[in-house]
Design a protein around this motif. Structure first.
Motif, PDB file in Angstrom:
ATOM      1  N   LEU A 123      40.585 -30.198 -13.329  1.00 22.27           N
ATOM      2  CA  LEU A 123      38.757 -29.334 -13.385  1.00 22.27           C
ATOM      3  C   LEU A 123      37.810 -30.525 -13.375  1.00 22.27           C
ATOM      4  O   LEU A 123      36.530 -29.356 -12.802  1.00 22.27           O
ATOM      5  CB  LEU A 123      39.348 -29.050 -14.711  1.00 22.27           C
ATOM      6  N   TYR A 183      38.914 -19.715 -19.222  1.00 22.33           N
ATOM      7  CA  TYR A 183      38.654 -19.906 -20.754  1.00 22.33           C
ATOM      8  C   TYR A 183      37.241 -20.741 -20.443  1.00 22.33           C
ATOM      9  O   TYR A 183      37.545 -21.407 -19.728  1.00 22.33           O
ATOM     10  CB  TYR A 183      39.606 -19.934 -21.256  1.00 22.33           C
ATOM     11  N   SER A 184      37.046 -21.084 -21.887  1.00 23.79           N
ATOM     12  CA  SER A 184      35.933 -21.888 -21.966  1.00 23.79           C
ATOM     13  C   SER A 184      35.830 -23.425 -22.777  1.00 23.79           C
ATOM     14  O   SER A 184      34.988 -24.025 -21.939  1.00 23.79           O
ATOM     15  CB  SER A 184      34.332 -20.883 -22.465  1.00 23.79           C
ATOM     16  N   HIS A 185      37.352 -22.960 -23.260  1.00 21.46           N
ATOM     17  CA  HIS A 185      37.914 -24.494 -24.245  1.00 21.46           C
ATOM     18  C   HIS A 185      39.048 -24.038 -23.654  1.00 21.46           C
ATOM     19  O   HIS A 185      39.996 -23.349 -23.547  1.00 21.46           O
ATOM     20  CB  HIS A 185      37.148 -24.136 -25.471  1.00 21.46           C
ATOM     21  N   ILE A 186      39.715 -25.364 -23.499  1.00 18.52           N
ATOM     22  CA  ILE A 186      41.326 -25.247 -23.268  1.00 18.52           C
ATOM     23  C   ILE A 186      41.645 -26.954 -24.851  1.00 18.52           C
ATOM     24  O   ILE A 186      41.298 -27.958 -24.442  1.00 18.52           O
ATOM     25  CB  ILE A 186      41.756 -26.280 -22.214  1.00 18.52           C
ATOM     26  N   VAL A 188      33.823 -25.348 -18.759  1.00 17.30           N
ATOM     27  CA  VAL A 188      35.395 -25.799 -18.650  1.00 17.30           C
ATOM     28  C   VAL A 188      35.370 -26.955 -20.360  1.00 17.30           C
ATOM     29  O   VAL A 188      35.280 -28.309 -19.322  1.00 17.30           O
ATOM     30  CB  VAL A 188      36.773 -25.704 -18.684  1.00 17.30           C
ATOM     31  N   LYS A 189      36.183 -27.420 -21.464  1.00 17.23           N
ATOM     32  CA  LYS A 189      35.873 -28.217 -22.188  1.00 17.23           C
ATOM     33  C   LYS A 189      37.201 -28.425 -22.540  1.00 17.23           C
ATOM     34  O   LYS A 189      38.092 -27.347 -22.952  1.00 17.23           O
ATOM     35  CB  LYS A 189      35.372 -27.690 -24.119  1.00 17.23           C
ATOM     36  N   ASP A 217      30.122 -29.127 -19.492  1.00 18.86           N
ATOM     37  CA  ASP A 217      31.128 -28.667 -18.712  1.00 18.86           C
ATOM     38  C   ASP A 217      31.148 -27.221 -19.011  1.00 18.86           C
ATOM     39  O   ASP A 217      31.437 -26.843 -20.004  1.00 18.86           O
ATOM     40  CB  ASP A 217      32.008 -30.092 -18.586  1.00 18.86           C
ATOM     41  N   ALA A 220      43.852 -21.481 -16.710  1.00 15.15           N
ATOM     42  CA  ALA A 220      42.084 -22.161 -16.815  1.00 15.15           C
ATOM     43  C   ALA A 220      40.954 -21.775 -16.572  1.00 15.15           C
ATOM     44  O   ALA A 220      40.313 -21.422 -17.473  1.00 15.15           O
ATOM     45  CB  ALA A 220      42.330 -23.909 -16.804  1.00 15.15           C
TER      46      ALA A 220
END
Length: 309
Positions: free
Chosen positions: A106, A84-87, A142-143, A140, A81
């Motif tokens: 997270l 990455y900026s987005h999952i 990470v989105k 956030d 994770a």
């Protein structure tokens, strides 16, 4: 900026929802990577690599991931994770099970069931059974996002040539164990992927009468669905339920037979391209969203439609 899409699959093939989720990821921008985690997933990985717009496919192959247990799959996602900026994952039973665990680990807020992408940090999602569209912004790092797949047209399943990279697979968390799986087998298309759906409601009257839909569905090559009222009354099995508390569908053609059109049902099918309603009540709410409406006794009208087809 890189975006990670969690592929939904049966270990052999990619589910159509994955292609819709890739389309949503592309609207965010940046490189789109797809994680295929399971057991014996080489075929599914090849399909993911062929999808248009995918830059890289990450493959995690192990016994612990074969049954898509949420705890094990979440561990695999968390292991990568940080890159990455987005999952993103489809807003299906698998995605709804796994992604809240990822978001919690997270320590971020999950963005659920998005239907639109305004920018890399701003998204649209329905609330109040789709009567209100909320615009939400996340700060956030990470989105973590689930995607209402019916809101995004799928990317092409072929034409891509993404690189495939093997990952060290996460082990068994020991927090849950696979016991058994009961699959309902049918020659009809899967409800959420069908191009045509024939649905019945409480107006059909009984489980025996529900068979009146079979000839029409056969003629149209359609899946069969049901309203919650019909399911609660025992007319149809639970996995046929369309609506806010059932499955969200958006076929090319949706035929609603004996369905009044309660808001909970409309929330699950109002994005269908063409809606045809058959109901004896001319004031039924379903006619408010229908492109074509037939007022009459369904036991007379449906056989007439079948004869014309």
């Amino acid at each position: 900026m890189s975006v990670l899409v969690i592929a939904e699959h049966d270990n052999q093939t990619i589910k159509p929802a994955t292609l819709n989720t890739i389309a949503a990821a592309q609207k965010i921008g940046g490189d789109v990577h797809v994680l295929v985690a399971g057991k014996g997933v080489s075929g599914a990985a090849s399909q993911a690599a062929a999808a248009a717009g995918v830059a890289k496919v990450l493959v995690a192959d192990s016994d612990a991931l074969g049954d898509q247990l949420a705890e094990n799959l979440a561990s695999q996602i968390l292991a990568i994770a940080g890159a990455y900026s987005h999952i993103l994952a489809p807003s299906t039973s698998v995605g709804k099970n796994v992604m809240p665990r990822v978001a919690a680990k997270l320590d971020v807020a999950q963005l659920s069931d998005i239907i639109g992408v305004e920018s890399a940090d701003t998204f649209q999602r329905p609330i109040y059974a789709g009567n209100v569209i909320a615009t939400v912004q996340s700060s956030d790092a990470v989105k973590v996002i689930t995607v209402r797949t019916t809101a995004f047209d799928p990317v092409a399943a072929t034409g891509g040539s993404a690189a495939v990279e093997n990952l060290a697979a996460a082990g068994d968390s020991g927090k849950s164990a696979f016991v058994s799986r009961e699959l309902a087998k049918s020659d009809r298309p899967e409800l959420t992927a069908a191009g045509t759906i024939v649905s019945g409601g409480r107006g059909i009257g009984s489980a025996e009468n529900f068979s009146i839909l079979n000839p029409l569905a056969d003629k149209l090559g359609a899946a069969i669905g049901a309203s919650r009222a019909a399911v609660d009354a025992g007319y149809a099995p639970n996995d046929w339920q369309v609506g806010q508390t059932g499955k969200i569908v958006a076929p090319q053609l949706y035929v609603a037979v004996g369905i009044s059109g309660a808001i909970q049902h409309l929330a699950g099918m109002k994005d269908s391209k063409v809606i045809v309603a058959v109901n004896k009540d001319p004031e039924a709410p379903i006619f408010g969203v229908a492109d074509y409406g037939l007022v009459g006794d369904l036991f007379e009208v449906v056989p007439q439609i079948v004869a014309k087809l």
